[in-house]
Design a protein around this motif. Structure first.
Motif, short mmCIF file in Angstrom:
data_model
loop_
_atom_site.label_atom_id
_atom_site.label_comp_id
_atom_site.label_asym_id
_atom_site.label_seq_id
_atom_site.Cartn_x
_atom_site.Cartn_y
_atom_site.Cartn_z
N VAL A 208 0.94 -0.92 -0.43
CA VAL A 208 0.20 -0.35 0.07
C VAL A 208 0.72 1.57 0.34
O VAL A 208 0.20 2.38 -0.84
N GLU A 209 2.00 1.50 0.39
CA GLU A 209 3.26 2.31 0.53
C GLU A 209 3.44 2.51 -1.09
O GLU A 209 2.91 4.08 -0.74
N MET A 210 3.31 2.12 -1.77
CA MET A 210 3.01 2.46 -3.15
C MET A 210 2.17 3.14 -3.93
O MET A 210 1.84 3.87 -5.20
N HIS A 211 1.10 2.95 -2.97
CA HIS A 211 -0.30 4.09 -3.54
C HIS A 211 -0.21 5.74 -4.02
O HIS A 211 -0.29 5.95 -5.12
N PRO A 212 0.72 5.99 -2.99
CA PRO A 212 1.02 8.04 -3.57
C PRO A 212 1.93 7.97 -4.48
O PRO A 212 2.03 8.77 -5.36
N ILE A 213 2.65 7.12 -4.76
CA ILE A 213 3.24 6.29 -6.21
C ILE A 213 2.78 6.16 -7.18
O ILE A 213 3.06 6.36 -8.32
N THR B 66 -1.41 18.16 -3.01
CA THR B 66 0.09 17.40 -2.93
C THR B 66 0.43 19.61 -3.30
O THR B 66 -0.47 20.29 -3.68
N GLY B 67 1.94 18.96 -2.87
CA GLY B 67 2.23 20.23 -2.91
C GLY B 67 2.26 21.39 -3.56
O GLY B 67 2.25 22.87 -3.87
N ILE B 68 2.44 21.23 -4.86
CA ILE B 68 2.51 21.97 -6.15
C ILE B 68 1.89 22.03 -6.82
O ILE B 68 1.70 23.22 -7.56
N GLU B 69 0.31 21.76 -6.52
CA GLU B 69 -0.66 21.96 -7.33
C GLU B 69 -0.81 22.94 -6.80
O GLU B 69 -2.49 23.93 -6.58
N THR B 70 -0.69 23.31 -4.66
CA THR B 70 -1.16 24.69 -4.18
C THR B 70 -0.95 25.83 -4.96
O THR B 70 -1.54 27.22 -4.75
N ASP B 71 0.55 25.58 -6.14
CA ASP B 71 0.83 26.94 -7.07
C ASP B 71 0.04 27.55 -8.13
O ASP B 71 0.12 28.42 -8.72
N LEU B 72 -1.51 26.69 -8.29
CA LEU B 72 -2.15 26.63 -9.01
C LEU B 72 -3.34 28.05 -8.84
O LEU B 72 -4.18 27.91 -9.93
N PHE B 73 -3.20 28.28 -7.56
CA PHE B 73 -4.52 29.02 -6.54
C PHE B 73 -3.73 30.26 -6.60
O PHE B 73 -2.57 30.36 -5.64
N LYS C 260 -0.86 1.98 9.33
CA LYS C 260 -3.03 2.25 9.11
C LYS C 260 -2.91 0.96 7.74
O LYS C 260 -3.95 0.67 7.83
N GLY C 261 -2.33 0.80 6.59
CA GLY C 261 -2.88 0.45 5.60
C GLY C 261 -3.50 0.79 5.18
O GLY C 261 -3.40 2.56 4.57
N THR C 262 -3.96 -0.24 3.96
CA THR C 262 -5.61 0.45 3.21
C THR C 262 -6.31 1.27 4.03
O THR C 262 -7.39 1.67 3.33
N LEU C 263 -6.57 1.17 5.25
CA LEU C 263 -7.63 2.05 6.03
C LEU C 263 -7.16 3.42 5.98
O LEU C 263 -8.27 4.41 5.29
N ILE C 264 -6.40 3.98 5.25
CA ILE C 264 -6.04 5.28 4.70
C ILE C 264 -5.70 5.12 3.57
O ILE C 264 -5.28 6.29 2.68
N LYS C 265 -5.97 4.74 2.15
CA LYS C 265 -5.84 4.43 1.29
C LYS C 265 -7.03 5.02 0.27
O LYS C 265 -8.05 4.71 0.25
N TRP C 266 -7.16 6.57 0.26
CA TRP C 266 -7.80 7.33 -0.26
C TRP C 266 -7.41 7.40 -1.82
O TRP C 266 -6.29 7.52 -1.87
N ASN C 267 -8.32 8.19 -2.82
CA ASN C 267 -7.77 8.93 -4.47
C ASN C 267 -8.73 10.45 -4.30
O ASN C 267 -9.72 10.77 -3.59
N THR D 17 3.89 12.42 0.55
CA THR D 17 4.23 13.21 1.69
C THR D 17 4.40 14.02 2.88
O THR D 17 3.36 14.79 3.14
N LYS D 18 4.98 14.38 3.86
CA LYS D 18 5.37 15.02 5.10
C LYS D 18 5.43 16.67 4.31
O LYS D 18 4.76 17.43 4.68
N GLU D 19 6.10 16.78 3.15
CA GLU D 19 6.30 18.06 3.23
C GLU D 19 5.34 18.17 1.75
O GLU D 19 4.87 19.34 2.26
N ASP D 20 4.67 17.60 1.05
CA ASP D 20 3.57 17.74 0.90
C ASP D 20 2.36 18.26 1.47
O ASP D 20 1.63 19.12 1.18
N ARG D 21 2.17 17.82 2.69
CA ARG D 21 1.30 18.05 4.08
C ARG D 21 1.93 18.82 5.20
O ARG D 21 0.67 19.75 4.56
N ASP D 22 2.64 19.48 4.97
CA ASP D 22 3.22 20.86 4.96
C ASP D 22 2.48 22.02 4.18
O ASP D 22 2.71 23.15 5.01
N LYS D 23 2.88 21.40 3.08
CA LYS D 23 2.40 22.75 1.23
C LYS D 23 1.38 22.84 2.17
O LYS D 23 0.80 24.24 1.25
N LEU D 24 0.42 21.92 2.05
CA LEU D 24 -1.03 22.08 2.03
C LEU D 24 -1.57 23.24 2.77
O LEU D 24 -2.25 23.52 2.81
#
Length: 444
Positions: A201-206, A238-245, A275-282, A287-294
């Motif tokens: 499941v760690e591959m999900h964000p990849i 993602t952090g990179i998307e935040t620059d679109l706004f 947490k495994g698939t319990l935190i599998k969202w689309n 990453t933590k860096e993405d979370r910080d930028k959000l």
């Protein structure tokens, strides 16, 4: 007409926190003042607790019709009021999908009998229902939902000529799930070749990568700018998307807005191991860096709204191997508590939290007289008690699916009471069986 005086409230509203009494009369807030008395009113003493506007959640999946083993409008809206959410906007990827005016009204009919919280629905755009969408009255519902990346209940819109026509033919807010399907499919094929169905499941964000999100979001925004459409991008991850706004103009003047969800502000890819698939969202938790930028974008107003994307599945479904485990999880009961925890940590102020969860959804969707504590507005209100330890356990979870990604978490606040249109709908773990919810109306 019933009257209730809420004594000794600490109201958080419109960038201020202040002490006041609040008089409720019928469905509405009649008066706010110091030391209100009324011989004909019942009195509820809040003892200095916080009093917030009811939370408006602009993105939930309550699974009715067709997927009611996961949740129903009744069960999930009941859990919502326990979490201080008094208004919800439900998504169209049910079974059947909400892609005709008839199916839309059928949902409203269910909610009129079963909903514990105020309600509206989003109308689903598809590759082949443009004519039906053109018939949709701009005040009939919250807006239009487009899946620009496939997710649960696949409603992928991938015909670019259709997208252009949808963007050019509605005055309503177009809310979009943005992930680039080609990128995701290529990534999935790569990892299936490596692992089969049991991909870690760690591959999900990849697999559902930052690149996939950015490609789709930037494309939708370019189309909105070209057509003049009113676009709201759901669940930025993602952090990179935040620059679109932008934060250079007030929300009321923005044509392109955005939302972040609780799970993208709380979890990171480091949590998959536990947490495994319990935190599998689309879109995926990244990453933590993405979370910080959000968080940065939320606080500086490039991101306008906080929502849940509440999407319950059974534990049996979630415990499947990666490729068969559905994405989504239940959040409405604990979203406010999670944000209050972040406020206690100094991450966000109470006033900014209320702006993002109450005021801004009301403004963005032009909701009539909700989202604020104001005289003459509907009395959708939430009493929050601080310094009241509240551990999330199986026996205090109200979702039909019976689990939460927050199980084992102890919050420092609790929702003591929730008022829906002036009616005490929830009080310290107990629900009123009377439903006083209303269909949302709009000022458009």
């Amino acid at each position: 007409m019933p009257r209730i005086i809420l004594k000794n409230a600490k109201v958080v509203n419109e960038n201020c926190t202040f002490e006041t009494d609040v008089l409720l009369e019928g469905d509405y807030i009649a008066r706010m003042d110091a030391d209100i008395s009324d011989a004909n009113a019942s009195v509820v003493d809040l003892n200095g607790d916080l009093l917030l506007p009811g939370i408006i959640d602009d993105q939930v999946h309550f699974r009715e019709p067709g997927l009611t083993h996961k949740g129903t409008i009744a069960t999930e809206s009941r859990a919502a009021i326990a979490g201080g959410i008094t208004t919800f906007m439900e998504q169209p990827n049910t079974n059947p999908q909400t892609t005709t005016l008839q199916k839309l009204e059928e949902k409203f009919s269910i909610a009129s009998k079963d909903a514990f919280a105020n309600y509206s629905f989003l109308f689903g755009g598809t590759n082949d229902n443009l004519e039906e969408l053109k018939r949709l009255d701009k005040n009939a519902c919250s807006g239009v939902k487009l899946f620009l990346g496939s997710s649960t209940g696949n409603m992928l819109v991938d015909d670019e000529s259709v997208l252009e026509k949808i963007f050019s033919n509605t005055e309503m807010v177009i809310s979009a799930h943005c992930e680039d399907e080609g990128t995701i499919r290529a990534n999935m094929a790569k990892y299936q070749e490596m692992y089969g169905d049991d991909i870690p499941v760690e591959m999900h964000p990849i697999i559902r990568s930052a690149e996939a999100c950015y490609l789709s979001s930037s494309k939708a925004i370019a189309l909105a700018k070209r057509t003049g459409a009113r676009l709201h991008v759901f669940h930025i991850s993602t952090g990179i998307e935040t620059d679109l706004f932008t934060n250079e103009i007030p929300l009321e003047k923005k044509k392109i807005t955005s939302e972040v969800c609780i799970h993208h502000l709380w979890f990171s890819d480091e949590d998959y191991a536990k947490k495994g698939t319990l935190i599998k969202w689309n879109p995926a938790v990244k990453t933590k860096e993405d979370r910080d930028k959000l968080w940065d974008a939320l606080l500086d107003d490039r991101i306008d709204v906080v929502a849940t994307d509440h999407a319950p599945h059974t534990l049996e479904e979630k415990n499947n191997p990666y490729t068969k485990a559905p994405s989504g999880g239940p959040l409405v009961q604990h979203a406010l508590l999670a944000m209050l925890e972040k406020e206690q940590e100094g991450k966000i102020s109470l006033e900014k939290m209320v702006e993002k969860m109450c005021h801004n959804p009301a403004k963005l969707f032009d909701i009539d007289r909700r989202g604020f504590v104001r005289e003459g507005y509907y009395a959708d209100l939430v009493q929050v008690t601080r310094n009241s330890k509240n551990e999330v356990k199986k026996d205090n979870i109200f979702y039909k699916c019976g689990w939460s990604p927050f199980e084992g978490t102890t919050f420092d606040s609790k929702v003591a009471r929730t008022f829906v249109n002036g009616h005490l709908a929830y009080e310290n773990g107990r629900f009123s069986e009377k439903r006083n919810a209303k269909r949302l109306t709009f000022n458009r």
